[in-house]
Design an enzyme around this catalytic site. Structure first.
Site, PDB file in Angstrom:
ATOM      1  N   SER A  45       0.750  -1.246   0.119  1.00 29.40           N
ATOM      2  CA  SER A  45       0.096   0.066   0.022  1.00 29.40           C
ATOM      3  C   SER A  45       0.914   1.222   0.074  1.00 29.40           C
ATOM      4  O   SER A  45       0.417   2.263  -0.612  1.00 29.40           O
ATOM      5  CB  SER A  45      -0.902   0.113   1.246  1.00 29.40           C
ATOM      6  OG  SER A  45      -0.213  -0.084   2.141  1.00 29.40           O
ATOM      7  N   GLU A  46       2.090   1.233   0.928  1.00 30.70           N
ATOM      8  CA  GLU A  46       2.848   2.510   0.685  1.00 30.70           C
ATOM      9  C   GLU A  46       4.234   2.025   0.929  1.00 30.70           C
ATOM     10  O   GLU A  46       4.821   1.038   1.443  1.00 30.70           O
ATOM     11  CB  GLU A  46       2.575   3.697   1.909  1.00 30.70           C
ATOM     12  CG  GLU A  46       1.371   4.386   1.568  1.00 30.70           C
ATOM     13  CD  GLU A  46       0.142   3.890   2.173  1.00 30.70           C
ATOM     14  OE1 GLU A  46      -0.839   4.523   2.025  1.00 30.70           O
ATOM     15  OE2 GLU A  46       0.191   2.801   2.832  1.00 30.70           O
ATOM     16  N   THR A  47       5.169   2.745   0.221  1.00 30.53           N
ATOM     17  CA  THR A  47       6.619   2.585   0.325  1.00 30.53           C
ATOM     18  C   THR A  47       7.139   3.854   0.723  1.00 30.53           C
ATOM     19  O   THR A  47       6.888   5.074   0.128  1.00 30.53           O
ATOM     20  CB  THR A  47       7.382   2.114  -1.041  1.00 30.53           C
ATOM     21  OG1 THR A  47       6.582   0.826  -1.297  1.00 30.53           O
ATOM     22  CG2 THR A  47       8.737   2.103  -0.805  1.00 30.53           C
ATOM     23  N   HIS A  74       1.802   3.918   8.895  1.00 27.47           N
ATOM     24  CA  HIS A  74       2.703   2.700   8.920  1.00 27.47           C
ATOM     25  C   HIS A  74       3.951   2.842   8.158  1.00 27.47           C
ATOM     26  O   HIS A  74       4.852   2.129   8.754  1.00 27.47           O
ATOM     27  CB  HIS A  74       1.701   1.509   8.474  1.00 27.47           C
ATOM     28  CG  HIS A  74       1.848   1.247   7.091  1.00 27.47           C
ATOM     29  ND1 HIS A  74       0.775   1.987   6.273  1.00 27.47           N
ATOM     30  CD2 HIS A  74       2.302   0.418   6.405  1.00 27.47           C
ATOM     31  CE1 HIS A  74       1.237   1.458   4.957  1.00 27.47           C
ATOM     32  NE2 HIS A  74       1.860   0.382   5.003  1.00 27.47           N
TER      33      HIS A  74
END
Length: 289
Positions: A45-47, A74
């Site tokens: 979902s995110e980096t 996160h």
């Protein structure tokens, strides 16, 4: 070019579950196009891409598989947990620069906490019918007397009060309709919650749907837990200073995450907050671009 990516599970509960984020260090020479390509290959979902900063200890850029995002809870927790374990942070205080400015980070043992702003509220009851339809819910499925609100402590999330755990588990999201409403309201995503947790140790169970950013459901969203804690305090009158919020329990493949939110108040008004949890390194990938 090859790039090493550390996968860190953030907001782990008893060192299990959590929400995986990619973390790329020494990202100073990567372009935005390259960062987006890396995030798309990783598929999480995110980096978070960590580089040097002139106004903070570290600069963090966050990318979903399809666009850049101003903040990510996160991925922040994952990045700073990893930096701490590498010995690159020694003290209890550090900071990050994002495209939205500087934010403070605190570290306490294995826990990392990120600063969020005082909440801004926006009523959305005029869209109630469309919002409920997008989740497969009825008016009777909501917590009585609790409004639908967009809450922003850095990003916009739609807070949706659901009456019980059975109803939360039965939500069937229509991703097309959620995307359309998210575009209209400029949301990261929908954040339904219930107070029916089955334990006094957790104030709320939550889900997060962010298809506008190709986040179809994720296990832990620190930038949404902060707005929810503010909603519980200001709107529902739950006057706690610390809120323990669980997410990921109702996913098709459950991955329970625990997000801890500390409110800072003055004369009953929220001035800001810290949201955080633990991060656990899970694996390393090498991406070729």
């Amino acid at each position: 070019m090859t790039v090493d990516v550390q996968i860190v599970n953030a907001f782990t509960e008893a060192k299990t579950g959590g929400n995986p984020a990619g973390v790329v260090l020494n990202a100073d020479d990567l372009t935005s196009v390259q960062k987006l390509a890396i995030a798309a290959q990783i598929g999480l979902s995110e980096t978070a891409f960590v580089s040097s900063s002139k106004i903070a200890d570290f600069k963090l850029d966050f990318f979903t598989p399809n666009r850049q995002i101003a903040h990510c809870g996160h991925a922040t927790i994952g990045a700073f947990s990893y930096l701490r374990q590498l010995g690159l942070i020694q003290g209890s205080y550090t900071s990050k620069e994002t495209i939205d400015g500087r934010r403070e980070i605190r570290l306490k043992g294995e826990q990392a906490y990120m600063e969020q702003l005082a909440p801004v509220y926006r009523h959305t009851n005029y869209l109630e019918t469309a919002i409920l339809r997008a989740l497969g819910l009825q008016k009777s499925d909501l917590l009585p007397g609790a409004p639908l609100e967009v809450v922003n402590t850095g990003n916009n999330f739609l807070i949706i009060p659901v009456k019980d755990a059975k109803t939360m588990a039965a939500i069937i999201p229509n991703m097309t309709e959620i995307t359309e409403l998210s575009e209209a309201l400029d949301l990261i995503g929908f954040y339904p919650f219930t107070l029916d947790t089955g334990t006094a140790k957790r104030i709320a169970d939550t889900r997060m749907f962010g298809p506008r950013y190709q986040i179809y459901e994720e296990a832990g969203t620190g930038m949404a837990a902060g707005p929810l804690a503010c909603y519980l305090y200001d709107v529902l009158g739950i006057k706690h200073e610390v809120f323990l919020i669980r997410q990921g329990k109702f996913m098709s493949k459950p991955s329970p995450s625990l997000i801890e939110v500390h409110l800072s108040t003055q004369n009953g008004a929220i001035e800001g907050l810290l949201a955080g949890g633990k991060g656990k390194i899970s694996q390393q990938l090498t991406i070729e671009i």
